[in-house]
Design an enzyme around this catalytic site. Structure first.
Site, short mmCIF file in Angstrom:
data_model
loop_
_atom_site.label_atom_id
_atom_site.label_comp_id
_atom_site.label_asym_id
_atom_site.label_seq_id
_atom_site.Cartn_x
_atom_site.Cartn_y
_atom_site.Cartn_z
N SER A 1 43.87 48.42 8.95
CA SER A 1 42.90 47.39 8.59
C SER A 1 42.25 46.84 9.84
O SER A 1 42.81 46.90 10.93
CB SER A 1 43.57 46.26 7.81
OG SER A 1 44.46 45.57 8.66
N HIS B 1 34.61 44.45 8.20
CA HIS B 1 36.01 44.59 7.79
C HIS B 1 36.21 45.96 7.15
O HIS B 1 35.34 46.46 6.45
CB HIS B 1 36.37 43.50 6.78
CG HIS B 1 37.57 43.84 5.94
ND1 HIS B 1 37.45 44.39 4.67
CD2 HIS B 1 38.90 43.72 6.17
CE1 HIS B 1 38.67 44.58 4.16
NE2 HIS B 1 39.55 44.20 5.05
N GLY C 1 56.76 36.87 3.34
CA GLY C 1 57.38 37.00 4.64
C GLY C 1 56.85 38.12 5.50
O GLY C 1 57.61 38.69 6.28
N ARG D 1 54.44 39.82 8.57
CA ARG D 1 54.27 39.44 9.98
C ARG D 1 53.06 38.53 10.09
O ARG D 1 51.92 38.96 9.92
CB ARG D 1 54.11 40.69 10.85
CG ARG D 1 54.02 40.39 12.35
CD ARG D 1 53.97 41.68 13.15
NE ARG D 1 53.94 41.41 14.59
CZ ARG D 1 52.82 41.32 15.32
NH1 ARG D 1 51.64 41.50 14.73
NH2 ARG D 1 52.87 41.08 16.62
N ILE D 2 53.26 37.27 10.40
CA ILE D 2 52.23 36.25 10.30
C ILE D 2 51.05 36.53 11.21
O ILE D 2 49.89 36.31 10.85
CB ILE D 2 52.83 34.85 10.57
CG1 ILE D 2 51.81 33.75 10.21
CG2 ILE D 2 53.28 34.72 12.01
CD1 ILE D 2 51.50 33.66 8.76
N GLU D 3 51.29 37.01 12.44
CA GLU D 3 50.18 37.27 13.35
C GLU D 3 49.27 38.37 12.81
O GLU D 3 48.05 38.33 13.02
CB GLU D 3 50.70 37.65 14.74
CG GLU D 3 51.42 36.52 15.45
CD GLU D 3 50.52 35.31 15.66
OE1 GLU D 3 49.31 35.49 15.87
OE2 GLU D 3 51.03 34.17 15.61
#
Length: 410
Positions: A206, A220, A368, A370-372
């Site tokens: 992505s 995008h 949950g 990976r936030i970054e």
């Protein structure tokens, strides 16, 4: 928002609703006369209730109808915020050894290799266009298999922020979610006890790119492959563009490039996937689209997987061809403070869509991921003004009409 890598959190793709009995919950999607939810394929009406419902199903999936918990060796439903182990360099493949080219699931390794090559070629091209900044790479693995590589460019001459994320995920899903994901008339959980989770594999690439100049559009893309251990598989993805100002030549080039890509594989693809993108990227509470579309598809499994693999490969490798010339043409265009403020307000719309409606982002935040990687798609700066209305006849009003009324560009 682009989930991902946001793909790591694109379990949300599974929540694409098909016609089925309506649960007693608030739902904003269209309903049929028998109070059944009508298929929402390609729309942006997958709201928080849908994600909450799936999370509840995932929790219930840990226990079968007799109250017996699923085995301790079952893949996790929630990957966990701390399940990602940083590594200096990603291994040659993030796919499990038994899933390699000579293993039981050869498409898994092939798709990963294809998007790895695309990640390198796309980031190399963007660095050349920017001229100053380079991509920082972060790699990680997960104990149960899989992992990812995030490449992010910041504070460049042309791009304020650009990211290209790759992810390989092994996990499990409730049978209810799998049944909602496809319409194929097969027993997708054959041989599994009621409530037993279905192991799955997901792999994807992505990207989101936010240029500095207001006359350079945001872009995008996301291309992904999904498979269950029971043999259910599909491809999904697309590329879309989000300009702040309307340039007809740019839109003809961008859409024309992807029409050519689609026509090389099936002449029905472009009109179908262009319309799908127009629906999916709607911001319902604004009654407008996030941008001016492109192509979007999901749950694609209607022909030989090799044909669809080649289509996905062609599409992702056409990103630079479709987008690069537009940036080169406008990266040095003069602009005013008013132009910049309008760009910031359109970025605000981008944030609204990604945090409220994007399936991968919302589900990733709830499960949950990976936030970054999840939030990589957001711009570094955005703007909201109270009840802002463009001046009639202005360039801002011109593109607002395009956001509210879908057009054909080629």
């Amino acid at each position: 928002m682009s989930y991902m890598s946001r793909l790591g959190i694109h379990i949300g793709w599974l929540l694409q609703e098909r016609e089925r009995d309506c649960p007693c919950m608030t739902y904003y999607g269209p309903r049929c006369k028998k109070n059944k939810i009508v298929s929402l394929e390609g729309t942006a009406t997958v709201e928080g209730e849908t994600f909450q419902r799936s999370l509840l199903a995932a929790q219930l999936a840990n226990t079968n109808k007799n109250g017996k918990k699923a085995g301790t060796d079952a893949p996790p439903v929630n990957l966990g915020w701390d399940s990602h182990k940083p590594v200096e360099k990603a291994p040659d493949s993030l796919v499990r050894p038994g899933d390699g080219p000579d293993g039981n699931y050869p498409m898994r390794a092939r798709f990963e290799q294809m998007i790895r090559e695309a990640q390198i070629s796309i980031t190399d091209a963007i660095e050349k266009i920017d001229g100053t900044a380079t991509f920082q790479e972060d790699s990680w693995i997960r104990a149960n298999g899989g992992g990812g590589m995030s490449r992010v460019l910041r504070d460049g001459k042309v791009f304020e922020k650009a990211g290209v994320n790759l992810s390989v995920v092994y996990g499990s899903m409730p049978q209810e979610a799998l049944q909602a994901a496809t319409e194929r008339g097969v027993d997708r959980a054959k041989g599994m006890a009621p409530g037993e989770r279905v192991p799955f594999f997901a792999c994807g690439l992505s990207c989101v790119m936010h240029p500095r100049n207001p006359f350079c559009p945001t872009m995008h893309f996301n291309y992904r492959y999904f498979e269950t251990d029971g043999g259910v598989w599909w491809f999904g993805g697309g590329t879309d563009i989000t300009p702040s100002y309307l340039n007809l030549d740019d839109m003809k080039h961008f859409h024309g490039t992807y029409k050519e890509v689609c026509d090389r594989h099936d002449t029905e693809f472009y009109p179908k996937f262009k319309a799908w993108a127009d629906r999916y990227f709607q911001i319902p509470h604004r009654n407008e689209t996030r941008g001016l579309g492109g192509i979007f598809f999901d749950d694609l499994n209607d022909r030989d997987p090799e044909e669809l693999f080649q289509f996905a490969k062609d599409a992702v490798n056409s990103v630079v061809t479709a987008y690069g010339p537009i940036i080169e043409a406008h990266k040095d265009d003069p602009f005013t403070e008013l132009n910049k403020q309008w760009q910031q307000m359109r970025r605000g719309r981008y944030v609204e869509f990604n945090l409220v409606y994007d399936r991968g982002t919302v589900f990733g935040l709830k499960t949950g991921g990976r936030i970054e990687s999840i939030l990589m798609s957001l711009p570094e700066t955005a703007r909201w003004e109270y009840d802002h209305r463009p001046e009639p006849g202005s360039p801002e009003a011109e593109i607002m009409d395009a956001f509210k009324n879908a057009r054909e560009w080629v």
